[in-house]
Each structure stands twice: as C-alpha cells, then as structure tokens.
Design an enzyme around this catalytic site. Sequence first.
Site, PDB file in Angstrom:
ATOM      1  N   SER A  42      57.531  71.131  -9.755  1.00  0.00           N
ATOM      2  CA  SER A  42      57.669  71.916 -10.985  1.00  0.00           C
ATOM      3  C   SER A  42      57.220  71.110 -12.212  1.00  0.00           C
ATOM      4  O   SER A  42      58.034  70.749 -13.070  1.00  0.00           O
ATOM      5  CB  SER A  42      59.126  72.384 -11.147  1.00  0.00           C
ATOM      6  N   GLY A  88      60.365  66.457 -10.402  1.00  0.00           N
ATOM      7  CA  GLY A  88      59.937  65.056 -10.350  1.00  0.00           C
ATOM      8  C   GLY A  88      58.668  64.946  -9.527  1.00  0.00           C
ATOM      9  O   GLY A  88      58.268  65.891  -8.831  1.00  0.00           O
ATOM     10  N   SER A 140      59.193  61.209  -5.260  1.00  0.00           N
ATOM     11  CA  SER A 140      60.281  60.649  -6.079  1.00  0.00           C
ATOM     12  C   SER A 140      61.611  60.732  -5.336  1.00  0.00           C
ATOM     13  O   SER A 140      62.555  60.000  -5.657  1.00  0.00           O
ATOM     14  CB  SER A 140      60.373  61.367  -7.434  1.00  0.00           C
ATOM     15  N   GLY A 141      61.695  61.627  -4.361  1.00  0.00           N
ATOM     16  CA  GLY A 141      62.929  61.709  -3.558  1.00  0.00           C
ATOM     17  C   GLY A 141      63.658  63.037  -3.661  1.00  0.00           C
ATOM     18  O   GLY A 141      64.819  63.135  -3.253  1.00  0.00           O
TER      19      GLY A 141
HETATM   20  P1  ADP Z   1      59.769  64.463  -2.782  1.00  0.00           P
HETATM   21  O1  ADP Z   1      60.564  65.596  -2.185  1.00  0.00           O
HETATM   22  O2  ADP Z   1      60.151  64.177  -4.202  1.00  0.00           O
HETATM   23  O3  ADP Z   1      58.293  64.581  -2.585  1.00  0.00           O
HETATM   24  P2  ADP Z   1      60.709  62.978  -0.524  1.00  0.00           P
HETATM   25  O4  ADP Z   1      62.204  63.085  -0.526  1.00  0.00           O
HETATM   26  O5  ADP Z   1      59.941  63.880   0.406  1.00  0.00           O
HETATM   27  O6  ADP Z   1      60.184  63.141  -2.021  1.00  0.00           O
HETATM   28  O7  ADP Z   1      60.261  61.503  -0.192  1.00  0.00           O
HETATM   29  C1  ADP Z   1      60.806  60.391  -0.839  1.00  0.00           C
HETATM   30  C2  ADP Z   1      60.610  59.172   0.059  1.00  0.00           C
HETATM   31  O8  ADP Z   1      61.112  58.020  -0.614  1.00  0.00           O
HETATM   32  C3  ADP Z   1      61.368  59.295   1.369  1.00  0.00           C
HETATM   33  O9  ADP Z   1      60.587  58.714   2.379  1.00  0.00           O
HETATM   34  C4  ADP Z   1      62.639  58.491   1.088  1.00  0.00           C
HETATM   35  O10 ADP Z   1      63.168  57.938   2.265  1.00  0.00           O
HETATM   36  C5  ADP Z   1      62.104  57.375   0.176  1.00  0.00           C
HETATM   37  N1  ADP Z   1      63.097  56.813  -0.757  1.00  0.00           N
HETATM   38  C6  ADP Z   1      63.288  55.501  -0.984  1.00  0.00           C
HETATM   39  N2  ADP Z   1      64.237  55.289  -1.904  1.00  0.00           N
HETATM   40  C7  ADP Z   1      64.674  56.499  -2.292  1.00  0.00           C
HETATM   41  C8  ADP Z   1      65.666  56.941  -3.213  1.00  0.00           C
HETATM   42  N3  ADP Z   1      66.384  56.101  -3.931  1.00  0.00           N
HETATM   43  N4  ADP Z   1      65.849  58.269  -3.355  1.00  0.00           N
HETATM   44  C9  ADP Z   1      65.119  59.140  -2.638  1.00  0.00           C
HETATM   45  N5  ADP Z   1      64.175  58.794  -1.744  1.00  0.00           N
HETATM   46  C10 ADP Z   1      63.944  57.468  -1.561  1.00  0.00           C
END
Ligand code: ADP
Length: 203
Positions: free
Chosen positions: A108, A34, A38-39
């Site tokens: 990815s 993702g 994206s989380g």
């Molecule tokens: P990635 O690893 O995909 O780059 P991260 O987990 O590092 O993303 O960051 C996602 C950000 O979005 C975090 O700051 C998290 O707290 C926030 N966030 C808000 N809502 C969500 C959700 N539903 N799921 C995951 N993260 C979320």
Amino acid sequence: MSANQNLTWHDTVVTKELRREQNKHQSAVLFFTGLSGSGKSTIANAVSLKLHELGVQSYVLDGDNIRQGLNKGLGFNEEDRKENIRRIGEVSKLFVDSGQFAITAFISPFRSDRQMVRELLGEDEFIEVYVKCPINECEQRDPKGLYKKARSGEIPNFTGVSSPYEEPLHPEIVIDSYHDTPDVCAEKLVDYLVEKELISKKS
Ligand code: ADP
C-alpha cells in the site's frame, strides 16, 4: 438508469455491536503498510497467533494470497494498485462488521489509497501500522527474490526501486522491524490494542 440505482442497502439483524458483545472484544483493521520484505506478512501472522491465543477473532488478508484470488487480474500500475487497495478496504470493512480484527499485509505505497480506506471505516476502526525497515535491509532479506528481479528490470514498477513508497505521516503505530524481532513487534501491537481498550488480555 444504471443498475446501481436499483440497489438498496439492507441493514443486518445481527449487528456489529451484538457481535462485538458476544466476542467480548472490539473489531478494527490493522492496516499494515511498508516495503516489500519489511516483515508485514511475518508480523501479521505473529499478531494473529497471539490474538488467537487470547481468544480474539482475527483474519489475515495477505497481499500475495488476495492477488491470487479476489484480485486476480489486477496488475501493479497505479490504477490497479488503487483498485487492489479499494477492494481490500471493502473486504476489511466486512470483517470489522463481523466483529473481527482484519490484519492486512499489503505494501500500500500511496498515502491517498490508505486515506481512502481510512475514510471507509469508523474513527477507531482504522489502525495504520507502519512496518518500518530501511530499504537496504529489505533488499538484503529479499525473501522472495523480488528486489533482485526488480534491479535487473525483470519486474517493473517495484516499490522502492522503480515506484515510490510514500511513508505514512501520522500512522497510529510505527513498528521497527529492523531493530525488533518479529515476536517483539507482534507483542507491541497486541499491547497497543490492550492500551486502546480494543481487547483485554483477561478475556
Ligand atoms: P513483507 O510481507 O513485508 O513483504 P515478509 O514478512 O514476507 O515481508 O518477509 C520478511 C522477511 O524478513 C522474512 O523472511 C522474515 O523472516 C525476515 N525478518 C527478519 N527480521 C524480521 C523482523 N524483525 N520482522 C519481520 N520479519 C523479519
């Protein structure tokens, strides 16, 4: 003669099956994909904690961490991104062999790379998890300030901005991290593992 021709694969005495039996659960890769923000990392860690509480062995392989160690020196051009994912695939396979769940949190972006990892693993061992969130929302979250840098041109080849993201066509599961909270996303994944009889909530 290349050095590789002198190598022989040694089967281990303690097998994957024995480890799974001892752990009382199966093993597989939860391969998250993702956009940045994206989380993936947040949900991967939430899933890992839930599994830990259920007595299920797992390990999170996180993009930024791996790039500071195992994959230090790899950049973000297509060739390096491919090598990055290939190594993640091989490491994940070792975790699966060790009887654990590998939870990988990497963008990815390319279908062919994800397919390459799928082919490294057994049929039920690769679970492609699409962490789906609109780019506008990812960009608004921008937890590491990367979109800002990408828009200003400070970061080249940034997925979703100056490099493509190829959405999965047939992921095993889609996680809606726009509408669902991280906890709900993680719970849905745990429920998926139960449904597929890879883990049991009673074990
Ligand atoms: P990635 O690893 O995909 O780059 P991260 O987990 O590092 O993303 O960051 C996602 C950000 O979005 C975090 O700051 C998290 O707290 C926030 N966030 C808000 N809502 C969500 C959700 N539903 N799921 C995951 N993260 C979320």
